[in-house]
Design a protein around this motif. Structure first.
Motif, short mmCIF file in Angstrom:
data_model
loop_
_atom_site.label_atom_id
_atom_site.label_comp_id
_atom_site.label_asym_id
_atom_site.label_seq_id
_atom_site.Cartn_x
_atom_site.Cartn_y
_atom_site.Cartn_z
N ARG A 1 -3.13 -38.20 60.48
CA ARG A 1 -3.55 -37.34 59.38
C ARG A 1 -2.36 -36.89 58.54
O ARG A 1 -2.45 -36.79 57.30
N ALA A 2 -1.23 -36.63 59.21
CA ALA A 2 -0.02 -36.25 58.46
C ALA A 2 0.45 -37.42 57.61
O ALA A 2 0.89 -37.23 56.46
N ALA A 3 0.37 -38.63 58.14
CA ALA A 3 0.79 -39.80 57.37
C ALA A 3 -0.08 -40.00 56.13
O ALA A 3 0.42 -40.43 55.08
N LYS A 4 -1.36 -39.69 56.24
CA LYS A 4 -2.26 -39.83 55.09
C LYS A 4 -1.86 -38.91 53.94
O LYS A 4 -2.20 -39.17 52.79
N GLN A 5 -1.14 -37.83 54.25
CA GLN A 5 -0.76 -36.86 53.23
C GLN A 5 0.49 -37.29 52.45
O GLN A 5 0.80 -36.72 51.41
N LEU A 6 1.19 -38.29 52.97
CA LEU A 6 2.45 -38.68 52.34
C LEU A 6 2.21 -39.47 51.05
O LEU A 6 1.26 -40.25 50.97
N PRO A 7 3.05 -39.29 50.07
CA PRO A 7 2.87 -40.02 48.81
C PRO A 7 3.11 -41.52 49.01
O PRO A 7 3.97 -41.94 49.79
N GLY A 8 2.31 -42.32 48.31
CA GLY A 8 2.50 -43.76 48.31
C GLY A 8 1.88 -44.49 49.48
O GLY A 8 1.97 -45.72 49.56
N VAL A 9 1.25 -43.77 50.38
CA VAL A 9 0.65 -44.43 51.54
C VAL A 9 -0.68 -45.05 51.14
O VAL A 9 -1.55 -44.39 50.55
N LYS A 10 -0.84 -46.33 51.43
CA LYS A 10 -2.10 -47.03 51.13
C LYS A 10 -3.06 -46.99 52.31
O LYS A 10 -4.26 -46.79 52.15
N GLU A 11 -2.52 -47.23 53.50
CA GLU A 11 -3.41 -47.26 54.67
C GLU A 11 -2.67 -46.74 55.89
O GLU A 11 -1.50 -47.06 56.12
N GLN B 1 6.47 -34.19 50.88
CA GLN B 1 6.57 -34.86 49.59
C GLN B 1 7.46 -36.09 49.62
O GLN B 1 7.60 -36.78 48.61
N GLU B 2 8.06 -36.38 50.76
CA GLU B 2 8.96 -37.52 50.85
C GLU B 2 8.41 -38.54 51.84
O GLU B 2 7.97 -38.18 52.93
N ASN B 3 8.41 -39.80 51.44
CA ASN B 3 7.87 -40.86 52.30
C ASN B 3 8.90 -41.98 52.47
O ASN B 3 8.98 -42.90 51.65
N PRO B 4 9.66 -41.94 53.55
CA PRO B 4 10.61 -43.03 53.82
C PRO B 4 10.00 -44.13 54.68
O PRO B 4 10.72 -45.04 55.12
N TYR B 5 8.68 -44.07 54.91
CA TYR B 5 8.07 -44.94 55.92
C TYR B 5 7.36 -46.17 55.36
O TYR B 5 7.20 -47.16 56.05
N GLY B 6 6.91 -46.13 54.10
CA GLY B 6 6.25 -47.28 53.51
C GLY B 6 4.78 -47.05 53.22
O GLY B 6 4.26 -45.94 53.35
N GLU B 7 4.12 -48.12 52.80
CA GLU B 7 2.72 -48.03 52.37
C GLU B 7 1.74 -48.13 53.53
O GLU B 7 0.65 -47.56 53.49
N ASN B 8 2.11 -48.90 54.54
CA ASN B 8 1.19 -49.14 55.66
C ASN B 8 1.81 -48.57 56.94
O ASN B 8 2.82 -49.07 57.44
N ILE B 9 1.18 -47.51 57.43
CA ILE B 9 1.71 -46.83 58.61
C ILE B 9 0.72 -47.03 59.75
O ILE B 9 -0.50 -46.86 59.59
#
Length: 1001
Positions: free
Chosen positions: A683-693, A661-669
């Motif tokens: 796939r794990a990154a796609k589950q994070l909130p706020g990730v666009k791509e 539930q926590e995304n310290p990485y940003g919108e584009n990973i």
């Protein structure tokens, strides 16, 4: 051995048919005979056929026995193998000449017999079918059609040899072979129950009234037309002209193949420019249709002839080969559409390209018939596949006239580009073969459990059968006997077993992993309730296992089950290693992992978590006599960028598993890498909130990524953006600069090398995750005195996995490098066996308890919507009945011989032309046509071969000439001076006593 086929005389052919049927109820290995219901027939060439299907001109219509096998299984239209002026030994055919593992390839195109021999084979086939139809009540004796096929130019077709063939096929009554057939049949009247002399006398000698013209690539339109005019006007033959997909043009064919994943096929445009053009074909076909109408003859096209491609990856020993099968279907059906549109559905289409049971109903209902097949018959199940096709088509309404449904054909074209069946998988499959070579005797094996299949040799067919029977507890007992981790392996095992599954050559490999999980979920509680904790073994050495991942848990379970004291040390607070700490929860739940742990704990394994294991010295001091290190590969390969830094993939996965539930990485990973860890990160990154791509950057394309195909598809399903052929350079201001790569020549692994192009692109990246591999941290092992090699891997005894330190073992990733879970279990089993004998063969299921008739009944039947089947039921139970080499041989050159009630495979040399097809599908790393015990029908053939085998010099004295283990000897099997390996004498005696019909020429 020689690739020269020796046709069987009509006398020997009839003896074989009648005696084999009397002995086993089979004929040329065919076990299920097709019998049409009622008297439904379809008209063609003023003849009738009970089913509008059969073998295409090719390997399945080359010899009389092939034609017989085709008829018995449901064929009623036979496109005989092409004859031409160049024949017999003068015809250059590189061997092996067939490759049909997935799409088909061949480099042979017409009969390898002399034309007069081919004629005799076709007449013998025709005559025997007439006898079989009556004797076995298999339908109307006049309910099938033979269609000639000739090539390749007018000059050759007009030679006396080909003209004689055409004339005698139209009426064979005055030929010697016809007289031989009549005499042979009459001499066996006492063997028949429904055939009498009057019936034999009235068998029609008019074998064929039709012809299919095949021309070479590059033949000019006017010559094609001249040949067709000759066949229609002068020979008065109903005529089909074969048409090529080259009619579609190079751009269409190349684009279609690329989009469907067959981009690796190599071909240029020269055939497309040299072959008949569509704008020339239509008026020519119209003129020929008008001529046929005038002569009151049938005329149409045969789709398709051949699609030539280059030999690019050593598929066959030639420069060019001809593609067929499922990859040809999208091209062939488009040719059918374009021609049908041009002729408003009035042009008859005889169809072959990629036809099989999955599209036959649609083709026929669209008005396309007759339908012939080849590639599908070259796969396991062989001729028996025709029975299912015949059953499908015979239930449909038969038309009374030619009319192609344009709308339905258009839908078939659309379907061919959208259906998964006609799309190549992202990853090109590895070898389906196991590493062992085929034994001379007792070779039946289940490749799913062999080397390269299941590393722990689970009895996969046994637990699949138990699940099919609803005996989940029995299935789970089979599984856990060798596999302490049924939930983990039932969920995320790399399932190498499925890459060996013979069912992959039908409609796809069995979901073996899924069936394992099914058994675990249904019977886990019952299993725990039935398990008995072993009694401790007195004075057994204590073992410490360092590492609580899959390898460590497995070692704990196996030792505890034997009553040996064992303690597993895990520095993390949870057990499971990567399964519980790294692999995302959406792939495997903590609950599943802990169920496997509980089994080991129940058996008596002690687990200590939350702190590092004591040193080796301390473990010794605490009384641990044996130590197993199972610490995994946790050292990360660092990605070096010119600017910017990438974060560690394992650290990223650990954090995201702990908190999604926590995304310290940003919108584009951006994830760098192409392996399974990279897919997990994406796939794990796609589950994070706020990730666009989420972008996955790799220097090769998808096909050349090391990730399992399943993981690729899951990432695609999760909308991960694949940015292929890019190499990361630097990360600056939220942009990752990458160099564009291109694929060059193949490297030693078979993958194409990425080469720089000098072009650069930028990818949005708030963070870059490096997932370019893990390795073992050798510094720990070196610190305790364990020897490692120059790659940082521990040096071990390969049989025991013991290190240079006595009683210290290393298993799993630390031994293998990053490996699979089931390989970790195999390692743990090996190390535990060095400490105590691991009793893990308690639940092998004996083949003697299985009804082989029910197993054989599955062979040849595809799973289609009209005939659904569970995953477990799809198992072909190869360890009970393999016989793939028997199935796939068009010439029936591999046969089953029952020796003391045990089936053995014997190769019959004279029936083999070394096409190589049995080598493709034999589960062993072997070629049955070279490596199985071989029967020779002449001393000349015996000496012209290096195969181990025998020639029966004198059956009455059982005098044989034998080659075994490199030695040649002549002796009598009844004199007691037999010089052969055990079992071979019994086999030879059985052939002489019970299978004498295979000895006659």
């Amino acid at each position: 051995m020689s690739d020269i086929m020796r046709p069987i005389s009509i006398d020997a052919l009839l003896d074989w048919v009648m005696q084999e049927y009397k002995k086993s109820g089979t004929i040329f290995g065919v076990r299920k005979f097709f019998k049409p219901e009622g008297d439904k027939q379809i008209s063609l060439f003023n003849e009738k056929m009970e089913t509008p299907i059969g073998p295409a001109a090719g390997p399945h219509t080359q010899l009389a026995q092939n034609i017989v096998a085709s008829y018995l299984t449901g064929s009623r239209f036979f496109e005989l193998k092409t004859v031409q002026i160049l024949d017999g030994e003068d015809l250059p055919v590189a061997k092996p000449c067939i490759s049909a593992r997935d799409e088909g390839y061949n480099c042979e195109w017409s009969t390898e017999l002399r034309v007069p021999q081919a004629f005799e084979e076709y007449v013998k086939g025709w005559f025997v079918l007439k006898l079989l139809a009556r004797e076995f009540d298999l339908g109307d004796p006049d309910g099938f059609i033979f269609n000639m096929s000739v090539g390749y130019d007018l000059e050759g077709i007009k030679t006396p040899k080909i003209q004689k063939y055409i004339h005698e096929m139209q009426d064979a009554k005055a030929t010697p072979i016809w007289a031989e057939c009549v005499e042979a049949a009459k001499s066996r009247l006492n063997q028949f129950t429904r055939v009498d002399e009057d019936y034999i006398n009235h068998i029609s000698p008019k074998v064929s009234h039709s012809i299919t013209l095949s021309t070479l690539h590059g033949t000019l339109p006017h010559e094609i037309e001249q040949i067709a005019v000759h066949l229609l006007d002068e020979q008065k033959l109903n005529t089909f002209i074969k048409c090529n997909p080259t009619l579609l043009g190079y751009e269409y064919a190349r684009k279609t193949m690329d989009e469907l994943g067959f981009d690796y096929m190599e071909f240029d445009d020269h055939h497309f420019t040299e072959d008949l053009q569509f704008e020339d074909a239509v008026p020519m076909l119209q003129r020929l249709q008008d001529l046929a109408d005038k002569e009151q003859l049938n005329f149409g096209v045969k789709i398709t002839n051949t699609f030539p491609v280059d030999v690019g990856q050593d598929e066959l020993p030639s420069e060019e080969m001809y593609m067929s099968g499922r990859s040809l279907y999208p091209l062939s059906i488009m040719v059918a559409k374009r021609l049908s549109d041009a002729f408003h559905g009035e042009l008859q289409i005889s169809y072959s390209g990629g036809a099989d049971v999955f599209n036959m109903k649609d083709l026929f209902e669209a008005g396309i018939w007759p339908i012939t097949v080849a590639t599908t018959l070259l796969k396991p199940g062989g001729y028996q596949r025709l029975t299912q096709m015949a059953n499908v088509v015979s239930t449909l309404d038969y038309p009374t006239h030619v009319k192609v449904d344009l709308e339905k054909v258009s839908k078939l074209v659309e379907k061919s580009t959208e259906t998964a069946k006609y799309q190549k998988s992202i990853k090109l499959p590895g070898s389906p073969k196991i590493k062992e070579t085929v034994p001379l005797l007792s070779c039946y094996t289940a490749p799913c459990r062999g080397t390269g299949g299941c590393p722990i040799d689970q009895d996969i067919p046994a637990y699949l059968r138990y699940v099919e029977e609803g005996k989940y507890l029995d299935a789970l007992k089979v599984i856990v006997d060798k596999n302490p981790l049924p939930f983990i392996t039932g969920t995320i095992c790399a399932h190498p077993c499925e890459t060996k599954c013979t069912r992959q050559f039908y409609e796809g490999a069995i979901d073996i992993r899924g069936v394992k999980l099914e058994a675990a979920e249904h019977a886990y509680d019952e299993l725990l309730a039935s398990m008995v904790k072993p009694e401790p073994v007195t004075d057994a050495p204590k073992t410490a296992v360092v590492g609580g991942g899959p390898a460590g848990i497995s070692a704990g379970y196996l030792l505890a089950r034997e009553g040996f004291p064992v303690t597993v040390f895990e520095k993390d607070t949870t057990l499971g290693g990567v399964c519980s700490q790294v692999v995302p929860e959406f792939r495997i739940s903590m609950e599943s992992v802990q169920k496997d742990v509980e089994m080991a704990r129940f058996m008596g394994a002690e687990f200590k978590t939350g702190q590092a294991a004591p040193s080796l010295e301390d473990l010794r001091a605490q009384g641990y006599e044996k130590v197993i290190y199972a610490i995994g590969a946790w050292k990360h390969n660092n990605l070096k960028l010119e600017a910017g830094e990438a974060i560690n993939s394992l650290e990223f996965l650990v954090k995201t598993r702990q908190n999604t539930q926590e995304n310290p990485y940003g919108e584009n990973i951006v994830v760098i890498g192409g392996g399974n860890t990279a897919m997990d990160c994406a796939r794990a990154a796609k589950q994070l909130p706020g990730v666009k791509e989420v972008s996955l950057v790799y220097r090769r394309d998808k096909r050349n990524m090391p990730a399992d195909e399943e993981e690729l598809y899951l990432a695609l399903d999760d909308d991960v953006t694949f940015r292929e052929l890019l190499a990361p350079i630097k990360l600056v201001d939220g942009k990752l600069t990458c160099e564009v790569m291109k694929l060059g020549a193949r490297d030693a692994s078979g993958r194409k090398r990425p080469e720089p192009t000098g072009e650069f692109v930028e990818v949005k990246a708030d963070v870059v995750i490096s997932a370019i591999g893990e390795k073992v941290d050798d510094t720990f092992f070196n610190s305790v005195g364990i020897e490692t090699d120059n790659r940082g891997r521990v040096v071990v005894n390969p049989q025991t996995l013991e290190t240079n330190l006595k009683d210290v073992f290393v298993v799993g990733d630390a031994n293998l490098g990053p490996a699979t879970i089931v390989e970790a279990i195999a390692d743990s089993t090996k190390a535990c066996n060095a400490i105590v004998e691991v009793h893990n063969r308690n639940y092998e299921r004996a083949n003697l308890n299985i009804d082989t008739a029910s197993v054989r009944a599955k062979r040849g039947d595809m799973v289609i919507p009209e005939n659904p089947m569970s995953q477990a039921a799809r198992c072909l139970e190869c360890s009970t009945v393999c016989e793939s080499c028997v199935d796939v041989c068009p010439n029936r050159a591999n046969i089953v011989v029952m020796v003391h009630d045990e089936p053995q495979i014997m190769h019959v040399d004279r029936m083999c032309n070394e096409c190589g097809n049995c080598e493709t599908f034999c589960p062993y790393s072997s070629a049955p046509y070279k490596d199985k015990f071989t029967l020779f029908n002449s001393e000349e053939d015996f000496h012209d071969s290096t195969n181990e085998g025998f020639y029966v010099v004198d059956p009455s004295r059982k005098l044989v000439l034998v080659r075994n283990k490199g030695e040649e000897n002549t002796f009598s099997l009844i004199d007691g001076n037999v010089k052969v390996a055990n079992g071979l004498q019994d086999m030879m005696e059985t052939v002489i006593d019970d299978y004498a019909f295979v000895l006659a020429n």
